[in-house]
Design an enzyme around this catalytic site. Structure first.
Site, PDB file in Angstrom:
ATOM      1  N   CYS A  84       0.815  -1.216   0.000  1.00 38.85           N
ATOM      2  CA  CYS A  84       0.000   0.000   0.000  1.00 38.85           C
ATOM      3  C   CYS A  84       0.843   1.258   0.000  1.00 38.85           C
ATOM      4  CB  CYS A  84      -0.942  -0.012   1.203  1.00 38.85           C
ATOM      5  SG  CYS A  84      -1.881  -1.536   1.314  1.00 38.85           S
ATOM      6  N   HIS A 334      -9.430   3.612  -1.011  1.00 40.65           N
ATOM      7  CA  HIS A 334      -8.035   3.156  -0.946  1.00 40.65           C
ATOM      8  C   HIS A 334      -7.694   2.251  -2.120  1.00 40.65           C
ATOM      9  CE1 HIS A 334      -4.217   1.853   0.484  1.00 40.65           C
ATOM     10  NE2 HIS A 334      -4.599   0.867   1.254  1.00 40.65           N
TER      11      HIS A 334
END
Lengths: 388, 388
Positions: A84, A334
Site C-alpha cells: 500500500c 483506498h
C-alpha cells in the site's frame, strides 16, 4: 540541492469502476496532472509508477512502460511495488531524482484496480502484502493484523472502540464535499459502533473500502519552474522512508510503528522542520487504529494521546490539526497502489487553497503525508510546504 | 559526482531449486555479497530489490522488507518490478542514489522462484510482462514475440536459423566452467538445429530455461571505499535506461530495440566511453535473436552485422569481443527478477579476474551489461570499469 515543485496534480474519482482498465484510470489522472502543469511532452524524463496487485487484477505486470504510454509520454518508466506504500515510494524516488539534479521533470503516481475481482479474491490479493509463510498460512489477514495492533494499543495506552468510531465519523464527514471520494456521506458514532464486527475490536466501519482509482503528480525542479514561469506554489521539501520486519511476530511491539517514526524523523530533518510546524496531515488510515498509530509515529501526538484526538475535536476540520480532510482512506477510498500519490494530490490542493475542504484551513503552510505498506513494514512520509 | 564501487557480489547457483523459498535464495546471494564486502551491518542504508512474478510463484508481494530481513539488514527496502529488467533497474536506482550523494552503502539485486510452478503456469506468469489487452488475449507469448522479431530481422538484414544456433552453442560452451550456471554442458549446432520447434524460426535451443536463483551486489561510494580501505577494484561508471511501448504492435520496427539503444547511449555518455572501448559484454539473450538485437543496440556491431558474430567467432571466448562468458541467460539460466543483478555479478568477476572464464580475457578494462524487460519495452545498460 533543489526543492521539488509540484507543477500539476490529477486524480480519477475513487470508487467502484470495474468496467475501466488500469491504463484508462491512470491516463485520466496523468493527463489531468499534465494539463494542470502545462509542461511540454518532450520535457518529461521519466515515470515513477506505483501498483500493487496488477498481476491478479488484470494479469498485467511490467506496467511502467504501459502507463508511460497511457500518459502520452515517451520516456523511461518503472513500477514500484511496496504494497500500500507503492505510490508513496514512487513519488519519493522521483523526488530524489530531481533533488539529485538528475532530472528536471518527472511524472509520479499510481493506480489500482480492485473491484473487478470478487471480495474473496481481493482479500487473497491483499494478503500478499503480509508474510505468506509465517502470517497468511496461519490465517492472518489485514483486518486481523490491525485488530491485534488495536488490542495491543488499548492494553498499553487505553482507548476504546468508541474512540475509534469518532475517527471514522470524522473522515466520513470530511469526504462529503470531496468530489473524488468514494463515500460522500456522513455516518454517526452509533452506526459505526453497531456495524458488523470484522476482527475484534475492529468493525466494518473501522475499515477502508475496496476502491478503483489512480493518482498522478508532475514534479519539477525549482530551476525548471522558475525558468518556465510555472505556477507551482507547493514544494516537497522533505522525504523519508522507514522499514520494518514484514511479519508482525518479528516486531518488538504491536502498539507502535517504528518504520513510520523513522520515515517521519528523516522527512522532518530533510525539510528542516519539526512536528510542531505541521498545519495539516493526510495519514494512512486503512483502519481507524492506523490513523492513531500514524499520528503518534509522526510526532503530532505523544504515544497514547492520538486515540482521543478525533473524539476531542483536535483532528476534525475545525480542530487545531485537521487530519484526513480528504476523507482519508476510510471514506475517500483506498486504491492501494494509488494512495500514496493521492495523498500528495490532496495535500497540494489543501495547501494551494483549491481543495473542497480548504475552508477548514487558515493560511496553511506545512502539510505532511504518511503512506504505509502492510502492517507498516514500509512507510513513506513527505513534507509539503507553500513556497513564495 | 562519485563513482559507485562494487564492494561485494553474490549469487546462488542457478537452476531448479523448487524446494527453496525466495527468502532462502536471496539470503544466500545477499550474505555472500555482504561477506565479500566486509561492510558492517549498520552501514547499510537501503535495499533495492528486483522481483517479477512473486505474486504467482509464492503469493508474496511486498518483498522489499522481507528481503532486507532475509539479508540480515535493518534499513528501508523497496521492490522494483519491470519484468525481466527488474534487477537491472534495482541496481540502477541504487547506483543513482549513491552517485547523488544520498547514500554510501546499498544492497541491490533480485530473486526469482519459478520451477515450483507448472510449465503452463510459468508461461502464464511470464506473459504478464506483455500487454494483456492487446497481445496476450490474442494468443501472443514471448517465444512468439521473439519469433516475430527474428523473422523481421531476417527479412530486413538476412540471417538464418543456423546463425542463431551458433549463439546457443557459444553460450553453452561458456557455461561449462561456470559453477553457478544451470546448463553446464556443450551442445552442437546440429543439436540446436534439430531441437523441437517452438515458434518458427525459434526452436527449443534458441530459448533460455526456467530458473530459480538470486543475485546481490554491495555498492559503495568512492569515498566510503577509500575511507574504509575496501578492496573494490570495479566501478559502475555509467548507467542508462530506455523505454518503449509495451506492445510490439505499437513499435516502428520489430528488427531493432530502440529502448536498448537509448539506454546504451545514455550509459556510454554517463561513463564517458564509446562502444569501441568495450572489452566484454553480458547481454540479455532470453532468445538467441535477443543477443543479436542487443549487440546491435549497444553499438558493438552495426545493424545487420551481429547475426553472424558468433558463427564467425567474433563473440566467442577467443574472439575480439567475448559475449556472455557467463553462459548468458541461455545456459547460465534466467531467474527473471535476478538476471540484471547476476549480469553485474558476472561482469564484476570477469573484470576482477576471478571468474571461471577469466582466462578468456587479457587485461579487460571495460565491460557492459544489457538487461531487457518484455520485448525490450524496458532496457537498462551499465558500464563497469576497472579502477586503479
Amino acid at each position: 540541492m533543489s526543492d521539488v515543485r509540484i507543477a500539476g496534480v490529477g486524480l480519477t474519482p475513487f470508487g467502484e469502476q470495474p468496467e475501466r482498465t488500469g491504463r484508462d484510470l491512470f491516463a485520466e489522472a496523468a493527463l489531468a496532472a499534465r494539463e494542470e502543469a502545462g509542461v511540454p511532452r518532450d520535457a518529461y524524463e521519466g515515470v515513477h509508477y506505483g501498483n500493487f496487485m496488477g498481476a491478479f487484477a488484470e494479469r498485467q505486470g511490467h506496467q511502467g512502460p504501459l502507463m508511460a504510454e497511457a500518459a502520452g509520454l515517451d520516456c523511461p518508466a518503472m513500477r514500484h511495488e511496496s504494497a500500500c506504500a507503492s505510490a508513496g515510494i514512487a513519488v519519493r524516488q522521483a523526488v530524489r531524482s530531481i533533488r539529485a539534479g538528475e532530472h528536471d521533470v518527472l511524472l509520479a503516481g499510481g493506480m489500482e484496480r480492485m473491484t473487478n475481482l470478487s471480495t474473496s479474491r481481493v482479500t487473497e490479493s491483499l494478503a500478499i502484502a503480509a508474510d505468506e509463510l509465517f502470517e497468511v498460512r496461519s490465517g492472518m489477514n489485514f483486518p486481523g493484523a490491525y485488530a491485534l495492533m488495536a488490542r495491543a494499543y488499548f492494553e498499553e495506552y487505553g482507548g476504546s472502540r468508541e474512540d475509534l468510531a469518532h475517527i471514522a465519523v470524522k473522515n466520513h464527514a470530511n469526504a462529503v464535499p470531496n468530489e473524488y471520494a468514494q463515500y460522500r456521506r456522513e455516518i454517526t458514532v452509533e452506526q459505526a459502533m453497531e456495524s458488523l464486527p470484522v476482527a475484534t475490536p475492529l468493525h466494518l466501519f473501522d475499515a477502508c473500502p475496496i476502491t478503483d482509482g489512480a493518482s498522478a503528480v508532475v514534479l519539477v525542479s525549482d530551476e525548471y519552474a522558475e525558468e518556465h514561469g510555472l505556477e507551482a506554489p507547493v514544494s516537497i521539501t522533505g522525504s523519508g522512508q522507514g522499514g520494518d520486519n514484514l511479519a508482525l511476530q518479528d516486531r518488538d511491539a504491536f502498539s507502535r510503528t517504528p518504520a513510520a517514526e523513522k520515515a517521519a524523523t528523516a522527512a522532518y530533518e530533510d525539510a528542516g522542520i519539526g512536528p510542531d510546524d505541521v498545519d495539516v496531515a493526510e495519514v494512512h488510515d486503512c483502519f481507524t487504529i492506523a490513523e492513531v498509530l500514524a499520528l503518534e509515529s509522526l510526532g503530532l501526538f505523544d504515544h497514547g494521546e492520538a486515540i482521543t484526538a478525533a473524539r476531542e475535536g483536535k483532528t476534525t476540520r475545525d480542530g487545531s490539526l485537521p487530519v484526513n480532510l480528504s476523507g482519508g482512506l476510510k471514506a475517500k477510498g483506498h486504491p492501494v497502489g494509488a494512495t500514496g500519490g493521492a495523498q500528495v494530490v490532496e495535500m497540494t490542493k489543501l495547501l494551494r487553497g483549491d481543495h473542497a475542504n480548504s475552508d477548514a484551513l487558515s493560511d496553511p503552510r506545512v502539510g505532511v503525508t504518511h503512506n504505509a505498506g502492510g502492517t507498516v513494514a514500509s512507510a513513506v512520509v513527505h513534507v509539503l510546504e507553500v513556497v513564495e
